[in-house]
Motif scaffolding. Structure first.
Motif, short mmCIF file in Angstrom:
data_model
loop_
_atom_site.label_atom_id
_atom_site.label_comp_id
_atom_site.label_asym_id
_atom_site.label_seq_id
_atom_site.Cartn_x
_atom_site.Cartn_y
_atom_site.Cartn_z
N MET A 30 -9.16 -6.76 -9.86
CA MET A 30 -8.83 -5.48 -9.55
C MET A 30 -7.88 -5.67 -8.29
N ILE A 31 -7.11 -4.91 -8.34
CA ILE A 31 -6.01 -4.72 -7.19
C ILE A 31 -5.81 -3.54 -6.79
N ARG A 32 -5.94 -3.13 -5.52
CA ARG A 32 -6.05 -1.96 -4.65
C ARG A 32 -4.43 -1.81 -4.29
N GLY A 33 -4.02 -0.65 -4.90
CA GLY A 33 -2.38 -0.34 -4.81
C GLY A 33 -2.20 -0.32 -3.42
N ALA A 54 5.27 -0.99 -14.08
CA ALA A 54 3.92 -1.58 -14.00
C ALA A 54 3.47 -1.75 -12.38
N ILE A 55 4.36 -1.97 -11.57
CA ILE A 55 4.14 -2.01 -10.14
C ILE A 55 4.00 -0.72 -9.75
N GLY A 56 4.49 0.15 -10.36
CA GLY A 56 4.22 1.63 -9.77
C GLY A 56 2.81 2.12 -10.16
N ARG A 57 2.37 1.75 -11.50
CA ARG A 57 1.16 2.07 -11.82
C ARG A 57 0.12 1.36 -11.07
N ILE A 58 0.31 0.08 -10.56
CA ILE A 58 -0.76 -0.55 -9.72
C ILE A 58 -0.84 0.20 -8.35
N ILE A 59 0.39 0.49 -7.81
CA ILE A 59 0.39 1.04 -6.55
C ILE A 59 -0.09 2.33 -6.43
N ASN A 60 0.04 3.35 -7.66
CA ASN A 60 -0.46 4.68 -7.74
C ASN A 60 -1.81 4.92 -8.35
N GLY A 61 -2.28 3.75 -8.39
CA GLY A 61 -3.85 3.53 -8.91
C GLY A 61 -4.05 3.75 -10.34
N GLY A 62 -2.99 3.77 -11.18
CA GLY A 62 -3.04 4.02 -12.55
C GLY A 62 -3.44 2.74 -13.31
N THR A 63 -3.62 1.56 -12.70
CA THR A 63 -4.26 0.40 -13.20
C THR A 63 -4.71 -0.31 -11.85
N ASP A 71 -6.27 -3.50 -12.69
CA ASP A 71 -6.31 -4.88 -13.49
C ASP A 71 -4.98 -5.28 -13.59
N SER A 72 -4.56 -6.62 -13.19
CA SER A 72 -3.39 -7.31 -13.71
C SER A 72 -3.67 -8.86 -13.65
N PRO A 73 -3.02 -9.31 -14.68
CA PRO A 73 -3.19 -10.87 -14.83
C PRO A 73 -2.06 -11.50 -13.69
N HIS A 74 -1.51 -10.54 -13.03
CA HIS A 74 -0.29 -11.00 -12.23
C HIS A 74 -0.78 -11.28 -10.75
N ILE A 75 -2.18 -10.83 -10.51
CA ILE A 75 -2.51 -10.89 -9.06
C ILE A 75 -2.02 -11.98 -8.23
N PHE A 76 -2.00 -13.12 -8.69
CA PHE A 76 -1.79 -14.41 -8.01
C PHE A 76 -0.31 -14.36 -7.55
N GLN A 77 0.57 -13.86 -8.57
CA GLN A 77 2.22 -13.97 -8.28
C GLN A 77 2.29 -12.60 -7.31
N SER A 121 -3.18 -12.97 0.25
CA SER A 121 -4.05 -13.65 -0.93
C SER A 121 -4.83 -12.77 -1.82
N PRO A 122 -4.80 -13.16 -3.01
CA PRO A 122 -5.64 -12.16 -3.97
C PRO A 122 -7.07 -11.62 -3.41
N GLU A 123 -7.45 -12.04 -2.68
CA GLU A 123 -8.71 -11.67 -2.05
C GLU A 123 -8.49 -10.30 -1.31
N TYR A 124 -7.45 -10.48 -0.56
CA TYR A 124 -6.90 -9.29 0.35
C TYR A 124 -6.75 -8.24 -0.65
N LEU A 125 -5.77 -8.60 -1.54
CA LEU A 125 -5.35 -7.39 -2.49
C LEU A 125 -6.46 -6.66 -3.38
N SER A 126 -7.60 -7.48 -3.83
CA SER A 126 -8.64 -7.11 -4.50
C SER A 126 -9.61 -6.37 -3.61
N GLY A 127 -9.46 -6.27 -2.30
CA GLY A 127 -10.28 -5.71 -1.24
C GLY A 127 -11.49 -6.47 -1.03
N GLU A 128 -11.70 -7.73 -1.43
CA GLU A 128 -12.65 -8.66 -1.05
C GLU A 128 -12.88 -8.81 0.43
N ILE A 129 -11.58 -9.11 0.99
CA ILE A 129 -11.38 -9.45 2.49
C ILE A 129 -10.55 -8.44 2.88
#
Length: 109
Positions: free
Chosen positions: A1-4, A31-40, A42-48, A56-64
């Motif tokens: 999960m990515i937090r836009g 695709a970037i716009g959908r992530i940022i606007n909360g339309g999606t 989930d992305s297999p590109h979280i590491f990129q 970190s991916p952990e920051y983007l997903s809200g874990e930290i």
């Protein structure tokens, strides 16, 4: 999960655009716009995305909540901060700094 909102915040910190992130990750601007606007979320590109946004991916997903990358083992906090600043320099400025560093360390190369 990515937090836009976190992707958007990192783009602001770095002074970059959605188009820049799309180019760096091989994703479309839509695709970037959908992530940022909360339309999606989930992305297999979280590491990129995390690598491009220097976080970190952990920051983007809200874990930290800390958006800074942890220093690699063997580096002090000061060394890590130095490298972070170095990465933000233009290639010309990096080369100039390398020449100065070589002179200061009496390196012949």
């Amino acid at each position: 999960m990515i937090r836009g909102e976190r992707v958007e915040a990192r783009l602001k910190v770095l002074g970059k655009t959605h188009a820049w992130l799309a180019e760096r990750t091989g994703m479309s601007r839509q695709a970037i716009g959908r992530i940022i606007n909360g339309g999606t979320t989930d992305s297999p590109h979280i590491f990129q995305i995390a690598r491009a946004l220097e976080t970190s991916p952990e920051y983007l997903s809200g874990e930290i909540d800390d958006d800074a990358l942890p220093p690699p083992s063997g580096l002090s906090e000061d060394e890590w901060r130095w490298l972070e600043k170095l990465r933000r320099l233009s290639p010309e400025d990096r080369n100039a700094l390398l020449r100065i560093t070589k002179r200061l360390s009496s390196e012949d190369t």
